[in-house]
Design a protein around this motif. Sequence first.
Motif, PDB file in Angstrom:
ATOM      1  N   LEU A  25     -16.570  13.113  14.876  1.00 52.81           N
ATOM      2  CA  LEU A  25     -17.159  14.556  13.837  1.00 52.81           C
ATOM      3  C   LEU A  25     -16.005  13.877  12.365  1.00 52.81           C
ATOM      4  N   VAL A  26     -14.726  13.353  11.952  1.00 56.43           N
ATOM      5  CA  VAL A  26     -14.248  13.266  11.260  1.00 56.43           C
ATOM      6  C   VAL A  26     -14.502  11.531  10.855  1.00 56.43           C
ATOM      7  N   ASP A  27     -14.235  11.567   9.350  1.00 57.11           N
ATOM      8  CA  ASP A  27     -14.420  10.380   8.760  1.00 57.11           C
ATOM      9  C   ASP A  27     -13.031   9.484   9.782  1.00 57.11           C
ATOM     10  N   GLY A  28     -13.532   7.570  10.029  1.00 61.27           N
ATOM     11  CA  GLY A  28     -12.568   6.923  10.914  1.00 61.27           C
ATOM     12  C   GLY A  28     -12.258   5.818  10.372  1.00 61.27           C
ATOM     13  N   THR A  29     -11.844   4.257  10.480  1.00 62.58           N
ATOM     14  CA  THR A  29     -10.911   3.743  10.662  1.00 62.58           C
ATOM     15  C   THR A  29     -11.155   2.266   9.779  1.00 62.58           C
ATOM     16  N   GLN A  30     -12.733   2.671  10.459  1.00 62.23           N
ATOM     17  CA  GLN A  30     -13.882   1.168   9.819  1.00 62.23           C
ATOM     18  C   GLN A  30     -14.190   1.778   8.170  1.00 62.23           C
ATOM     19  N   ALA A  31     -12.945   1.141   7.398  1.00 62.35           N
ATOM     20  CA  ALA A  31     -12.510   1.230   5.542  1.00 62.35           C
ATOM     21  C   ALA A  31     -11.555   0.876   5.242  1.00 62.35           C
ATOM     22  N   GLU A  32     -12.252   1.127   3.963  1.00 60.19           N
ATOM     23  CA  GLU A  32     -10.252   0.400   3.394  1.00 60.19           C
ATOM     24  C   GLU A  32      -9.256   1.519   3.061  1.00 60.19           C
ATOM     25  N   PHE A  33      -9.059   2.911   3.727  1.00 65.77           N
ATOM     26  CA  PHE A  33      -8.923   3.966   3.700  1.00 65.77           C
ATOM     27  C   PHE A  33      -8.907   4.889   5.003  1.00 65.77           C
ATOM     28  N   VAL A  34      -8.324   5.641   5.623  1.00 63.23           N
ATOM     29  CA  VAL A  34      -8.617   6.296   6.381  1.00 63.23           C
ATOM     30  C   VAL A  34      -7.733   7.930   6.008  1.00 63.23           C
ATOM     31  N   ARG A  35      -7.900   8.769   6.232  1.00 63.72           N
ATOM     32  CA  ARG A  35      -7.885  10.255   6.681  1.00 63.72           C
ATOM     33  C   ARG A  35      -7.183  10.112   7.497  1.00 63.72           C
ATOM     34  N   THR A  36      -5.854   9.907   7.872  1.00 65.71           N
ATOM     35  CA  THR A  36      -5.340  10.689   9.601  1.00 65.71           C
ATOM     36  C   THR A  36      -4.963  12.494   9.470  1.00 65.71           C
ATOM     37  N   PRO A  37      -5.769  13.156   9.841  1.00 63.95           N
ATOM     38  CA  PRO A  37      -4.713  14.231  10.335  1.00 63.95           C
ATOM     39  C   PRO A  37      -3.647  14.592  11.877  1.00 63.95           C
ATOM     40  N   PHE A  38      -3.321  15.206  11.306  1.00 57.73           N
ATOM     41  CA  PHE A  38      -1.936  15.615  12.060  1.00 57.73           C
ATOM     42  C   PHE A  38      -0.876  14.873  12.502  1.00 57.73           C
ATOM     43  N   ALA A  39      -1.155  13.773  11.364  1.00 50.34           N
ATOM     44  CA  ALA A  39      -0.439  12.619  10.669  1.00 50.34           C
ATOM     45  C   ALA A  39       0.994  12.360  11.811  1.00 50.34           C
ATOM     46  N   ASP A  40       1.787  13.082  12.199  1.00 46.81           N
ATOM     47  CA  ASP A  40       3.503  13.222  12.819  1.00 46.81           C
ATOM     48  C   ASP A  40       2.591  12.768  14.388  1.00 46.81           C
ATOM     49  N   ASN A  41       1.517  13.532  14.589  1.00 49.46           N
ATOM     50  CA  ASN A  41       1.174  13.291  16.148  1.00 49.46           C
ATOM     51  C   ASN A  41       0.208  11.686  16.078  1.00 49.46           C
ATOM     52  N   SER A  42      -0.527  11.946  15.062  1.00 46.41           N
ATOM     53  CA  SER A  42      -1.156  10.389  15.368  1.00 46.41           C
ATOM     54  C   SER A  42      -1.216   9.107  14.702  1.00 46.41           C
ATOM     55  N   LEU A  43      -0.111   8.907  13.847  1.00 44.87           N
ATOM     56  CA  LEU A  43       0.298   8.051  13.658  1.00 44.87           C
ATOM     57  C   LEU A  43       2.103   7.749  14.305  1.00 44.87           C
ATOM     58  N   HIS A  44       1.945   6.261  14.699  1.00 44.59           N
ATOM     59  CA  HIS A  44       3.098   5.766  14.848  1.00 44.59           C
ATOM     60  C   HIS A  44       3.837   4.850  13.842  1.00 44.59           C
ATOM     61  N   ARG A  45       5.600   4.414  13.306  1.00 46.55           N
ATOM     62  CA  ARG A  45       5.570   4.117  12.841  1.00 46.55           C
ATOM     63  C   ARG A  45       5.807   2.306  13.745  1.00 46.55           C
ATOM     64  N   LEU A  46       5.128   1.010  13.462  1.00 50.09           N
ATOM     65  CA  LEU A  46       4.960   0.061  14.018  1.00 50.09           C
ATOM     66  C   LEU A  46       6.929  -0.772  14.179  1.00 50.09           C
ATOM     67  N   PRO A  47       7.074  -1.284  14.789  1.00 50.22           N
ATOM     68  CA  PRO A  47       8.471  -2.373  14.159  1.00 50.22           C
ATOM     69  C   PRO A  47       8.357  -3.549  14.206  1.00 50.22           C
ATOM     70  N   ALA A  48       9.129  -4.017  13.139  1.00 51.82           N
ATOM     71  CA  ALA A  48       8.610  -5.425  12.735  1.00 51.82           C
ATOM     72  C   ALA A  48       7.577  -6.412  13.575  1.00 51.82           C
ATOM     73  N   GLY A  49       8.605  -6.617  14.811  1.00 53.81           N
ATOM     74  CA  GLY A  49       7.969  -7.766  15.604  1.00 53.81           C
ATOM     75  C   GLY A  49       6.442  -7.710  16.323  1.00 53.81           C
ATOM     76  N   ILE A  50       6.098  -6.707  16.108  1.00 54.72           N
ATOM     77  CA  ILE A  50       4.283  -6.572  16.392  1.00 54.72           C
ATOM     78  C   ILE A  50       3.537  -6.671  15.400  1.00 54.72           C
ATOM     79  N   THR A  51       2.803  -7.800  15.536  1.00 56.69           N
ATOM     80  CA  THR A  51       1.742  -7.983  15.244  1.00 56.69           C
ATOM     81  C   THR A  51       0.709  -6.838  14.881  1.00 56.69           C
ATOM     82  N   ASP A  52       0.395  -7.043  13.427  1.00 55.82           N
ATOM     83  CA  ASP A  52      -1.088  -5.934  13.772  1.00 55.82           C
ATOM     84  C   ASP A  52      -2.351  -6.298  14.409  1.00 55.82           C
TER      85      ASP A  52
END
Length: 347
Positions: free
Chosen positions: A115-142
């Motif tokens: 119902l909202v645009d997704g991630t198969q794109a060059e950029f993505v809008r992520t609503p409620f970013a505090d709850n839906s994004l997780h900072r990645l530690p350096a040792g973890i690969t993409d």
Amino acid sequence: MKALTYRGPGRRLWAEVPDPAPTDPEDAIVRVDAATICGTDLHILHGDVPEVAEGRILGHEAVGTVVETGPGVRTVAAGDRVLVSCISACGRCASCREAAYGQCTGGGGWILGHLVDGTQAEFVRTPFADNSLHRLPAGITDEAALMLADILPTSFEVGVRNGRVGPGDTVVVVGAGPVGLATIATARLYSPARIIAVDLAESRRKAAGRAGADSALSPDDVERAAADGLGRDGRGADVAIEAVGLPETFELCTRLVRPGGRVANVGVHGRSATLHLEDLWIRNLTITTGLVDTSSTPLLLDMLAAGRLSTGDLVTHRFGLDEMQDGYDVFADPARTGALKVAFFRT
Ligand code: NAD
Ligand code: ZN
């Protein structure tokens, strides 16, 4: 920017679309560095899922870099490398307070790319970013982190935790696609005595062995093994986890567990399974189902960083972001291509 867009049932196009911008104070814009395809994307693409608008950008699994945040975002900032969770939820409503993000009533609860645009794109809008994004530690690969956008939390929350896998258990995982393989990997966190994978396809049974299953059987062979006696005392498995989404595999799970055993359904069912309650009640079975919450993502990230959890060799094919169309062809035909997860990387 370029994005993979839905053009009506069965049709997709990698096309030029407007760059996303924050439309809410809690939005963040993420530059997609890596993305994958999930079986659910195929359901959406084929038109099995209602309410998908033409032009919708597909996809709900990605890793990227924050480029812009709305004024209400506190936990991530431009430049942060982040995992994008497949579910976007407010984090404050009654459901979210119970960590049931998929049931959010505060304006979220979406799977991106529906119902909202997704991630198969060059950029993505992520609503409620505090709850839906997780900072990645350096040792973890993409590539490893990508597996935490959906399939690892799905298998862990809906399969392993709902099924209450415990030390010494005999666990049967029916279906050894990406979700079943992730179930094997996360079930091991609870030290079961044995994990038996079941799949029709030999290539998937082999993948189950590599993912850590103690044995991998066809559906017929597991029925024979059950007739000979499965589990610690031969009464059946303690837990059976359904990771296919068919009536027959759900019913197989109910036959494989012991009296008092647990059946955890993960599969999304297009056709209804028959619940033989006249048989199930007298055997005291517990049956659970559920939609992924992604509330376990921080915990899974910690375990991945600590080396306690492996995402194995789930990614079988790698493409550039602009090769999304070809990647879909490979992913949609695993019998020919041997694909498990197909991943796309910014080049
Ligand atoms: P997949 O199609 O890649 O894997 C399914 C596997 O089941 C395949 O390996 C196939 O060979 C096997 N299979 C098919 N018929 C079988 C049968 N009769 N007996 C034994 N094996 C059989 O799918 P996936 O991406 O691994 O996802 C598995 C399920 O999980 C799907 O239904 C998907 O929609 C669902 N899912 C649920 C959630 C959730 O929130 N509950 C989230 C993501 C995915
Ligand atoms: Zn998914």
